[in-house]
Design a protein around this motif. Sequence first.
Motif, PDB file in Angstrom:
ATOM      1  N   PHE A  98       0.678  -1.238   0.051  1.00 46.71           N
ATOM      2  CA  PHE A  98       0.060   0.120  -0.178  1.00 46.71           C
ATOM      3  C   PHE A  98       0.897   1.348  -0.121  1.00 46.71           C
ATOM      4  O   PHE A  98       0.523   2.141  -0.580  1.00 46.71           O
ATOM      5  CB  PHE A  98      -0.951  -0.056   1.230  1.00 46.71           C
ATOM      6  N   ASP A  99       2.219   1.315   0.806  1.00 47.04           N
ATOM      7  CA  ASP A  99       2.820   2.473   0.773  1.00 47.04           C
ATOM      8  C   ASP A  99       3.255   2.781  -0.811  1.00 47.04           C
ATOM      9  O   ASP A  99       3.508   3.962  -0.963  1.00 47.04           O
ATOM     10  CB  ASP A  99       4.220   2.112   1.615  1.00 47.04           C
ATOM     11  N   GLN A 100       3.852   1.452  -1.271  1.00 46.78           N
ATOM     12  CA  GLN A 100       4.457   1.781  -2.807  1.00 46.78           C
ATOM     13  C   GLN A 100       3.342   2.427  -3.418  1.00 46.78           C
ATOM     14  O   GLN A 100       3.444   3.268  -4.297  1.00 46.78           O
ATOM     15  CB  GLN A 100       4.860   0.470  -3.590  1.00 46.78           C
ATOM     16  N   TRP A 101       2.035   1.821  -3.426  1.00 44.68           N
ATOM     17  CA  TRP A 101       0.857   2.519  -4.321  1.00 44.68           C
ATOM     18  C   TRP A 101       0.605   3.875  -3.794  1.00 44.68           C
ATOM     19  O   TRP A 101       0.341   5.025  -4.748  1.00 44.68           O
ATOM     20  CB  TRP A 101      -0.338   1.689  -3.780  1.00 44.68           C
ATOM     21  N   ARG A 102       0.676   4.186  -2.682  1.00 42.73           N
ATOM     22  CA  ARG A 102       0.510   5.450  -2.123  1.00 42.73           C
ATOM     23  C   ARG A 102       1.485   6.561  -2.557  1.00 42.73           C
ATOM     24  O   ARG A 102       1.029   7.635  -2.894  1.00 42.73           O
ATOM     25  CB  ARG A 102       0.078   5.715  -0.525  1.00 42.73           C
ATOM     26  N   GLU A 103       2.816   6.023  -2.449  1.00 46.23           N
ATOM     27  CA  GLU A 103       3.785   6.826  -2.881  1.00 46.23           C
ATOM     28  C   GLU A 103       3.719   7.328  -4.389  1.00 46.23           C
ATOM     29  O   GLU A 103       3.936   8.363  -4.684  1.00 46.23           O
ATOM     30  CB  GLU A 103       5.033   5.966  -2.769  1.00 46.23           C
ATOM     31  N   VAL A 104       3.324   6.472  -5.292  1.00 39.06           N
ATOM     32  CA  VAL A 104       3.398   6.638  -6.515  1.00 39.06           C
ATOM     33  C   VAL A 104       1.971   7.593  -6.953  1.00 39.06           C
ATOM     34  O   VAL A 104       2.297   8.353  -7.753  1.00 39.06           O
ATOM     35  CB  VAL A 104       2.860   5.576  -7.438  1.00 39.06           C
ATOM     36  N   ALA A 105       1.065   7.301  -6.210  1.00 36.44           N
ATOM     37  CA  ALA A 105      -0.239   8.327  -6.427  1.00 36.44           C
ATOM     38  C   ALA A 105      -0.177   9.632  -6.177  1.00 36.44           C
ATOM     39  O   ALA A 105      -0.330  10.478  -6.755  1.00 36.44           O
ATOM     40  CB  ALA A 105      -1.370   7.609  -5.434  1.00 36.44           C
ATOM     41  N   LYS A 106       0.848   9.692  -5.103  1.00 37.97           N
ATOM     42  CA  LYS A 106       1.356  10.975  -4.648  1.00 37.97           C
ATOM     43  C   LYS A 106       2.279  11.597  -5.512  1.00 37.97           C
ATOM     44  O   LYS A 106       2.293  13.085  -5.750  1.00 37.97           O
ATOM     45  CB  LYS A 106       1.708  10.927  -3.229  1.00 37.97           C
ATOM     46  N   GLN A 107       2.991  10.744  -5.991  1.00 38.93           N
ATOM     47  CA  GLN A 107       4.162  11.392  -6.987  1.00 38.93           C
ATOM     48  C   GLN A 107       3.300  11.880  -8.152  1.00 38.93           C
ATOM     49  O   GLN A 107       3.668  12.965  -8.918  1.00 38.93           O
ATOM     50  CB  GLN A 107       4.872  10.261  -7.472  1.00 38.93           C
ATOM     51  N   TYR A 108       2.154  11.475  -8.601  1.00 35.43           N
ATOM     52  CA  TYR A 108       1.568  11.810  -9.604  1.00 35.43           C
ATOM     53  C   TYR A 108       0.399  12.824  -9.391  1.00 35.43           C
ATOM     54  O   TYR A 108      -0.545  13.286 -10.168  1.00 35.43           O
ATOM     55  CB  TYR A 108       0.631  10.715 -10.426  1.00 35.43           C
ATOM     56  N   GLY A 109       0.441  13.293  -7.976  1.00 40.52           N
ATOM     57  CA  GLY A 109      -0.572  14.426  -7.996  1.00 40.52           C
ATOM     58  C   GLY A 109      -1.999  13.936  -7.570  1.00 40.52           C
ATOM     59  O   GLY A 109      -3.103  14.750  -7.613  1.00 40.52           O
ATOM     60  N   PHE A 110      -2.165  12.426  -7.290  1.00 40.96           N
ATOM     61  CA  PHE A 110      -3.568  11.935  -6.932  1.00 40.96           C
ATOM     62  C   PHE A 110      -3.882  12.283  -5.330  1.00 40.96           C
ATOM     63  O   PHE A 110      -3.013  12.059  -4.378  1.00 40.96           O
ATOM     64  CB  PHE A 110      -3.722  10.531  -7.062  1.00 40.96           C
ATOM     65  N   SER A 111      -4.929  12.427  -5.019  1.00 43.05           N
ATOM     66  CA  SER A 111      -5.483  12.605  -3.805  1.00 43.05           C
ATOM     67  C   SER A 111      -6.209  11.314  -3.224  1.00 43.05           C
ATOM     68  O   SER A 111      -7.176  10.887  -4.008  1.00 43.05           O
ATOM     69  CB  SER A 111      -6.365  13.840  -3.477  1.00 43.05           C
ATOM     70  N   GLU A 112      -6.124  11.105  -2.062  1.00 44.03           N
ATOM     71  CA  GLU A 112      -6.873   9.792  -1.338  1.00 44.03           C
ATOM     72  C   GLU A 112      -8.428   9.793  -1.183  1.00 44.03           C
ATOM     73  O   GLU A 112      -8.759  10.902  -0.428  1.00 44.03           O
ATOM     74  CB  GLU A 112      -6.119   9.138  -0.389  1.00 44.03           C
ATOM     75  N   TYR A 113      -9.149   9.075  -1.365  1.00 41.10           N
ATOM     76  CA  TYR A 113     -10.543   8.979  -1.029  1.00 41.10           C
ATOM     77  C   TYR A 113     -10.976   7.827  -0.437  1.00 41.10           C
ATOM     78  O   TYR A 113     -10.212   6.756  -0.840  1.00 41.10           O
ATOM     79  CB  TYR A 113     -11.588   9.718  -2.160  1.00 41.10           C
ATOM     80  N   ASP A 114     -12.126   7.661   0.100  1.00 39.73           N
ATOM     81  CA  ASP A 114     -12.664   6.240   0.549  1.00 39.73           C
ATOM     82  C   ASP A 114     -14.277   6.393   0.577  1.00 39.73           C
ATOM     83  O   ASP A 114     -14.738   7.461   0.338  1.00 39.73           O
ATOM     84  CB  ASP A 114     -12.120   6.008   1.889  1.00 39.73           C
ATOM     85  N   ALA A 115     -14.868   5.206   0.587  1.00 30.01           N
ATOM     86  CA  ALA A 115     -16.295   5.200   0.572  1.00 30.01           C
ATOM     87  C   ALA A 115     -16.628   3.720   1.389  1.00 30.01           C
ATOM     88  O   ALA A 115     -15.801   3.098   1.811  1.00 30.01           O
ATOM     89  CB  ALA A 115     -16.797   4.888  -0.919  1.00 30.01           C
ATOM     90  N   PRO A 116     -17.895   3.682   1.873  1.00 28.16           N
ATOM     91  CA  PRO A 116     -18.120   2.653   2.561  1.00 28.16           C
ATOM     92  C   PRO A 116     -18.155   1.334   1.817  1.00 28.16           C
ATOM     93  O   PRO A 116     -18.192   1.178   0.458  1.00 28.16           O
ATOM     94  CB  PRO A 116     -19.646   2.587   2.863  1.00 28.16           C
ATOM     95  N   VAL A 117     -17.779   0.241   2.506  1.00 25.93           N
ATOM     96  CA  VAL A 117     -17.533  -1.088   1.638  1.00 25.93           C
ATOM     97  C   VAL A 117     -18.986  -1.689   1.486  1.00 25.93           C
ATOM     98  O   VAL A 117     -19.171  -2.327   0.379  1.00 25.93           O
ATOM     99  CB  VAL A 117     -16.543  -2.142   2.743  1.00 25.93           C
TER     100      VAL A 117
END
Length: 520
Positions: free
Chosen positions: A114-133
Amino acid sequence: MKSVASLSIATTIGIMFLASVTRISHRGVAAFTSTSSRSKSIVQLSKSSAFRSTSSLFAEGGGRVSAAVQDKNVLDKTNEKTNKKKQQPKLNTNPPKGTRDFYPEDMRLRNWLFDQWREVAKQYGFSEYDAPVLESESLYTRKAGEEVTQQLYNFEDKGERMVALRPEMTPSLARMVMAKKGGLPLPFKWFSIPQCWRYERMTRGRRREHYQWNMDIWGVAGEEADAELLSAMVTFFESVGLTSEDVGIKINSRLVISEILTELGIPPEKFAATCVLVDKLEKVPLDAIQGDLEEIGLDRSVVERLTSVLTVNSIEGIREVLGEDSEAVKQISNLLGLCKTYGIEDWILFDASVVRGLSYYTGAVFEAFDRKGVLRAIAGGGRYDKLLETFGGDPTPAAGFGFGDAVIVELLKERNLLPSFSSTGVDTVVFAMGPDLYPAAIEVASKLRKSGQKVDLVLEKTKKTKWVFKHADRLGAKYCAIIGTEEFENKEVNIKNLGDGEQKKVSVNELSSWVEEQAN
Ligand code: HAM
C-alpha cells in the motif's frame, strides 16, 4: 374546554409515553390535537403506530423488546442444564472461503505494498478518498451480463434494503461525484485502496476479497489522462523492481467495436452488452455463449466479424479495416504516441482483442499482464465517459484503473522481489533483571520512545535473560537494553548491539544522544 375523554387520553399519554414521547409519529400527534370529534381522535390515536408499538411494550413489561426476548428458544439457550448436555462444536478457525487473515507479517507485506501504491499516487498528484464497503445493490445491477454483477455479495439488511459489499470502487466513486451535484472542481485525480468483494471461482490470484488500488482521473476527455494513468502504473512496476520484460500493458479502444457495430447497422444500445460478450469469448467458445448472443439479439455473423477484426494485432491492420478516418485508430495512435513521450513504450503494446469485462468502458481499455503468461491480469482499466449518465448524472469524461493486491504479490514472490517482512521494526527490547528494577525499565523505555525509537518493553518480571535475547531475535530487534542492579545504582543501562554483539553502558540521562548516534 377539554372534554373528560380527551383529558384522560392526555393523562394516559403523559404516563405511558413520557419517556418515549419522541417516538410518537406526527400522524399520531395530529390525530390527538385534531379539532374533529374527540372520539374520532381516540380511534385515530389508538390506530397510530406509536400507540400500537408503545402499548405492546407495556404488555411485555415496559422495556424495548429485544430480539432475544422475542426469540422463543431463549429459555433453552439460557438454561444451563440443557447447555451442559450439548457439546459446542469446535470453532472452525479458517476465515470464510476465499478470504484472508492478515497476521502481523502478512500485514507488514500489505502495508508495504500500500505504501508503494500511495507513494506513486502522490508522486502523480492524486488525492486519496474512501467510501463504505457496503453499498446499495442498485449501484451494481447493470444489465449487460457482466460477471461482476453475478458475483455480488448481496443481501437484504434489517431495514429491508437490498445492499451489497462493493465488488469494485468505480460505481462508488461515480456516486460520490454525483452527490456533489457538479460542485467538484474538474478535473481531479483521486486514488483509493478499497477492499472489494466478489463471489469468484477461486484460482491463483483470484479470491473472494481483494484490495484494489484505484487511480482515476475525472474531467479530462483526451488520451492525455489515459497516458498519465499508464505512466503511473509503470512507475509502480519499476518501484518494486519489475521491468518491461516481466510485465506488459496491452491497450486497445472499445471504439473499434463501436465502429464495426455502426458499420453493420447494429444500434448503439447493444454496444455495452456486446463488449461484455466479446470479452467472454476470450475464455469460452462462441457456442457456449449462444444464449447470451440471443438475449442481446445479435446475429452470430456479427460476433464472427467482430472477433475476426479483434484478432488483428497491429495498429496498421486495424487502420486497414477501419480506414484512415477512423476515430478508434486516431485515438489509439495518439495514446501510443503519448506513451512514447513518457518513455514507457517498451511496456505498451496494442492488442485489439483486449476489451475488458466491465460494461461501462467506452474508449481506451488497458490490461497489465505477466509476460510469462502464468498469472491472470495484474491490473485493468479504461475510459468510462458515460458511467455518470447511466446514473442520471451529467456526461463527465473519466478514466482509471484497478490494480489488485493478489496477483502482484504472486508475481513479486515468483521473481524474488519481495523484501523480508519477518522483522517487526522494533529497535530495542528493554528488560529489567528483577521485579524491583521494573520501574527503571519503564523509565528507560519511555526515554527511548520519546527519542523516536520503537521499543518493546518486556512486561513479565520473571523472564530470564536467555529468553529475552531469543525474544529480541524473534522480533528482529537491533538492541537489547538491560537494567541490572549495578546499572540501576549507577543510573545506567547496559545496551547490547544484537548485530555485532558489542555491549556498552549508557547513562540514562544520555539515552537520547545515544539514539541520535545510532540513527546517524
Ligand atoms: P477489474 O478489471 O474488474 O476492474 O479489476 C481490476 C483488477 O482488480 C484486476 O486486474 C485484478 O488485479 C483485481 N481483481 C479483480 N477481481 C479480483 C479477485 N477476485 N481477486 C483478486 N484480484 C482481483 C475494475 O474493478 C474497475 N473498477 C477498475 C477501474 C477503476 N476502472 C476504472 N477505474
